[in-house]
Scaffold this active site. Structure first.
Site, PDB file in Angstrom:
ATOM      1  N   ARG A 115      36.346  46.143  30.238  1.00 24.90           N
ATOM      2  CA  ARG A 115      35.370  45.562  30.372  1.00 24.90           C
ATOM      3  C   ARG A 115      34.417  45.379  31.630  1.00 24.90           C
ATOM      4  O   ARG A 115      33.448  45.038  31.963  1.00 24.90           O
ATOM      5  CB  ARG A 115      35.540  44.059  29.864  1.00 24.90           C
ATOM      6  CG  ARG A 115      35.979  44.144  28.458  1.00 24.90           C
ATOM      7  CD  ARG A 115      36.694  42.719  28.158  1.00 24.90           C
ATOM      8  NE  ARG A 115      38.301  42.841  28.674  1.00 24.90           N
ATOM      9  CZ  ARG A 115      39.291  41.869  28.273  1.00 24.90           C
ATOM     10  NH1 ARG A 115      38.700  40.729  27.695  1.00 24.90           N
ATOM     11  NH2 ARG A 115      40.088  41.792  28.702  1.00 24.90           N
ATOM     12  N   ARG A 119       9.131  63.982  86.383  1.00 22.00           N
ATOM     13  CA  ARG A 119       8.027  64.008  85.569  1.00 22.00           C
ATOM     14  C   ARG A 119       6.819  64.820  85.992  1.00 22.00           C
ATOM     15  O   ARG A 119       6.938  65.140  87.223  1.00 22.00           O
ATOM     16  CB  ARG A 119       7.708  62.670  84.873  1.00 22.00           C
ATOM     17  CG  ARG A 119       7.136  61.949  86.170  1.00 22.00           C
ATOM     18  CD  ARG A 119       6.779  60.372  85.970  1.00 22.00           C
ATOM     19  NE  ARG A 119       6.463  59.859  87.226  1.00 22.00           N
ATOM     20  CZ  ARG A 119       6.769  58.466  87.538  1.00 22.00           C
ATOM     21  NH1 ARG A 119       7.529  57.875  86.862  1.00 22.00           N
ATOM     22  NH2 ARG A 119       6.171  58.075  88.628  1.00 22.00           N
TER      23      ARG A 119
HETATM   24  C1  UD1 Z   1      45.770  37.543  29.183  1.00 22.33           C
HETATM   25  C2  UD1 Z   1      46.682  36.636  27.956  1.00 22.33           C
HETATM   26  C3  UD1 Z   1      45.791  35.588  27.583  1.00 22.33           C
HETATM   27  C4  UD1 Z   1      45.501  34.748  28.944  1.00 22.33           C
HETATM   28  C5  UD1 Z   1      44.616  35.278  29.767  1.00 22.33           C
HETATM   29  C6  UD1 Z   1      44.288  34.995  31.141  1.00 22.33           C
HETATM   30  C7  UD1 Z   1      48.007  38.325  26.994  1.00 22.33           C
HETATM   31  C8  UD1 Z   1      48.213  39.042  25.689  1.00 22.33           C
HETATM   32  N1  UD1 Z   1      46.912  37.587  26.976  1.00 22.33           N
HETATM   33  O1  UD1 Z   1      44.605  38.072  28.472  1.00 22.33           O
HETATM   34  O2  UD1 Z   1      46.499  34.743  26.887  1.00 22.33           O
HETATM   35  O3  UD1 Z   1      44.436  33.651  28.434  1.00 22.33           O
HETATM   36  O4  UD1 Z   1      45.311  36.795  30.252  1.00 22.33           O
HETATM   37  O5  UD1 Z   1      43.591  35.569  32.044  1.00 22.33           O
HETATM   38  O6  UD1 Z   1      48.875  38.418  27.716  1.00 22.33           O
HETATM   39  N2  UD1 Z   1      47.883  44.380  32.111  1.00 22.33           N
HETATM   40  C9  UD1 Z   1      48.937  45.369  32.421  1.00 22.33           C
HETATM   41  N3  UD1 Z   1      49.417  46.254  31.169  1.00 22.33           N
HETATM   42  C10 UD1 Z   1      48.947  46.175  30.081  1.00 22.33           C
HETATM   43  C11 UD1 Z   1      47.860  45.019  29.779  1.00 22.33           C
HETATM   44  C12 UD1 Z   1      47.389  44.369  30.910  1.00 22.33           C
HETATM   45  O7  UD1 Z   1      49.381  45.743  33.517  1.00 22.33           O
HETATM   46  O8  UD1 Z   1      49.242  47.163  29.369  1.00 22.33           O
HETATM   47  C13 UD1 Z   1      47.477  43.757  33.143  1.00 22.33           C
HETATM   48  C14 UD1 Z   1      46.101  43.877  33.517  1.00 22.33           C
HETATM   49  O9  UD1 Z   1      45.956  44.821  34.513  1.00 22.33           O
HETATM   50  C15 UD1 Z   1      45.632  42.503  34.094  1.00 22.33           C
HETATM   51  C16 UD1 Z   1      46.769  41.442  33.166  1.00 22.33           C
HETATM   52  O10 UD1 Z   1      47.818  42.169  32.841  1.00 22.33           O
HETATM   53  O11 UD1 Z   1      45.790  42.428  35.398  1.00 22.33           O
HETATM   54  C17 UD1 Z   1      46.030  40.836  31.924  1.00 22.33           C
HETATM   55  O12 UD1 Z   1      45.545  41.807  31.085  1.00 22.33           O
HETATM   56  P1  UD1 Z   1      44.242  41.636  30.561  1.00 22.33           P
HETATM   57  O13 UD1 Z   1      43.942  42.614  29.572  1.00 22.33           O
HETATM   58  O14 UD1 Z   1      43.124  40.927  31.306  1.00 22.33           O
HETATM   59  O15 UD1 Z   1      44.733  40.205  29.517  1.00 22.33           O
HETATM   60  P2  UD1 Z   1      43.546  39.273  29.069  1.00 22.33           P
HETATM   61  O16 UD1 Z   1      42.628  39.751  27.597  1.00 22.33           O
HETATM   62  O17 UD1 Z   1      42.647  38.667  29.941  1.00 22.33           O
HETATM   63 MG    MG Z   2      42.280  39.233  31.901  1.00 19.39          MG
END
Ligand code: UD1
Ligand code: MG
Length: 454
Positions: A16, A440
């Protein structure tokens, strides 16, 4: 023995953000967001901190090297899967494991500590840091039963209309019993809208096993802001900047307009410094006491002594002594060193040069690759001619010399101690100490020249 462990999730691409740069490396007040999280985690103090990396692993490792250990998540299958990737580092260990997201840069050590305290006081197996969001869209919602106990967390995308009305959100920060965490993670499935293994599902699994689940609700929603896009990044920047500015005001720095003052998370500022509007202080800059930083100035990775007055100028990768005056409209480029009491005036550009104590370069000059001694006066419009199109050459001016206005010093060249260079000279050869050099063309006056033409 019971330990304390931290797992920071930082493997996501951050789709995003629509960026070439991996999400957790985007900066907030000049510091990568994951570094903010690591710094706060280190303030709390853990026996072991592991960062889960995947997308941009090498860059993230380069940023954090030496401070933490790393676990690799090759494929980003969700936050639950990401934590499982840290299992090797933590398996079989007794104690609490705090899990945090690398994209929540505003979270403070204090809130992490409060979460751990709540967890321990409740004898819980899992605890979640929650907040009430003014607009909970996008966040996981915290579902409580009538008694107020947390039952589960439902992701926004999986939530029903009714569940979406809940404004208490999961901040993405949790505290778990280490062994229970990994046992429960083995049971998490990817049966949801996003087809991901959700870490928050651990809460429901443990709850259904009859384990105690706790929650600590922070009053500061700001702190828990998860950065998923540039709009949130900008909000985080504003909150962090306000926090940094408030910190420095409480430390004795006057900010004339705190809303247009941009101080990096790494900068340090002495007491009784006055910062005027529209000033940017970047990187690990160090500003001594009693300085005045005038409107529109930018100080980048530079050190200033005390009682320095900078007016509408740009100071980059430079070192400035005490009692120095710079500007208006001066440009200190990298590797400039100004010793105490130097004066650098309007429209002066300096690069990779040292200006000795109490010397003056007051107007319209370019000084590059030069070593200028103390008490030297550099007149208006002096140029060190340091470049022949291929190589750079050095100019040396010894102490107490006087360089007349409009002179070109063609490097390599040396002007001796107390020597005089006459105004308008083009100096190609060294000038001995105490000599007067005039280089100069002589003036020719043609009398009655105009009359003859008529
Ligand atoms: C996540 C939470 C949500 C919470 C929000 C708060 C989950 C499923 N949801 O959503 O409940 O309200 O954070 O900000 O956890 N990441 C990895 N590996 C992955 C996926 C993500 O390392 O496979 C890391 C990302 O780099 C990031 C963090 O985990 O730093 C959170 O992932 P993100 O995709 O931002 O989750 P949200 O949709 O924000
Ligand atoms: Mg997040």
């Amino acid at each position: 023995m019971s330990g304390r462990f931290a797992v920071i999730l930082a493997a996501g691409q951050g789709t995003r953000m629509k960026s070439k740069l991996y999400k957790v490396l985007h900066q907030v007040c000049g510091k990568p967001m994951v570094q903010h999280v690591v710094d706060q985690v280190q303030n709390v103090g853990f026996d072991e901190t592991t960062v889960v990396v995947g997308h941009g692993a090498e860059q993230v490792k380069d940023t954090l090297r030496g401070e933490v250990t790393f676990s690799v998540q090759d494929e980003q299958l969700g936050t639950g899967h990401a934590v499982r990737c840290a299992e090797d580092a933590l398996t079989g260990k007794k104690g609490v494991t705090v899990v945090l997201c690398g994209d929540t840069p505003l979270l403070t050590a204090k809130s992490i500590e409060k979460l751990i305290k709540t967890h321990e006081a409740a004898g819980a197996k899992a605890s979640v840091l929650t907040a009430v969001a003014p607009d909970p869209t996008g966040y996981g919602r915290v579902m409580r039963n009538e008694a107020g106990h947390v039952q589960k967390i439902v992701e926004h995308k999986d939530a029903s209309e009714e569940e979406r009305l809940v404004s208490e959100i999961n901040t993405g920060t949790y505290c778990f019993d280490n062994e229970q965490l990994f046992a429960a993670l083995a049971e998490v499935t990817n049966d949801n809208v996003q087809g991901e293994y959700y870490l928050p599902d651990v809460i429901e699994i443990l709850q259904q096993q009859g384990q105690t689940i706790a929650a600590y609700q922070t009053e500061s929603f700001d702190e828990t802001l998860g950065i998923n896009d540039r709009v949130a990044l900008s909000s985080a920047e504003a909150v962090m900047q306000a926090r940094i500015n408030e910190y420095w005001m409480r430390e004795g720095v006057t900010l004339i307009d705190r809303k247009t003052t941009y101080i990096s998370a790494e900068a340090r500022i002495g007491r009784d410094v006055v910062v005027h509007p529209n000033v940017t202080i970047k990187g690990p800059s160090l500003i001594g006491e009693d300085c005045e930083i005038g409107a529109g100035s930018e100080i980048v990775n530079s050190t200033l002594g005390s009682l320095v007055h900078v007016r509408q100028s740009l100071v980059v990768d430079s070192e400035v002594g005490s009692g120095v005056a710079i500007g208006p409209f001066a440009h200190l480029r990298p590797n400039t060193k100004l010793e105490d009491d130097v004066r650098v005036g309007n429209f002066v550009e300096l690069k990779k040069s040292t200006i000795g104590k109490a010397s003056k370069v007051s107007h319209l000059s370019y000084i590059g690759d030069a070593d200028i001694g103390s008490d030297v006066n550099v007149g208006c419009g002096v140029v060190t001619v340091n470049y022949d199109g291929r190589n750079k050459f050095k100019t040396t001016v010894e102490k107490e010399a006087f360089i007349g206005s409009g002179s070109n010093l063609i490097a390599p060249v040396q002007i001796g101690e107390r020597a005089f260079v006459a105004a308008g000279s083009t100096i190609t050869d060294d000038v001995p100490g105490e000599a007067l050099s005039i280089a100069r063309a002589r003036q020719v006056n043609k009398e009655n020249y105009v009359k003859k033409e008529d």
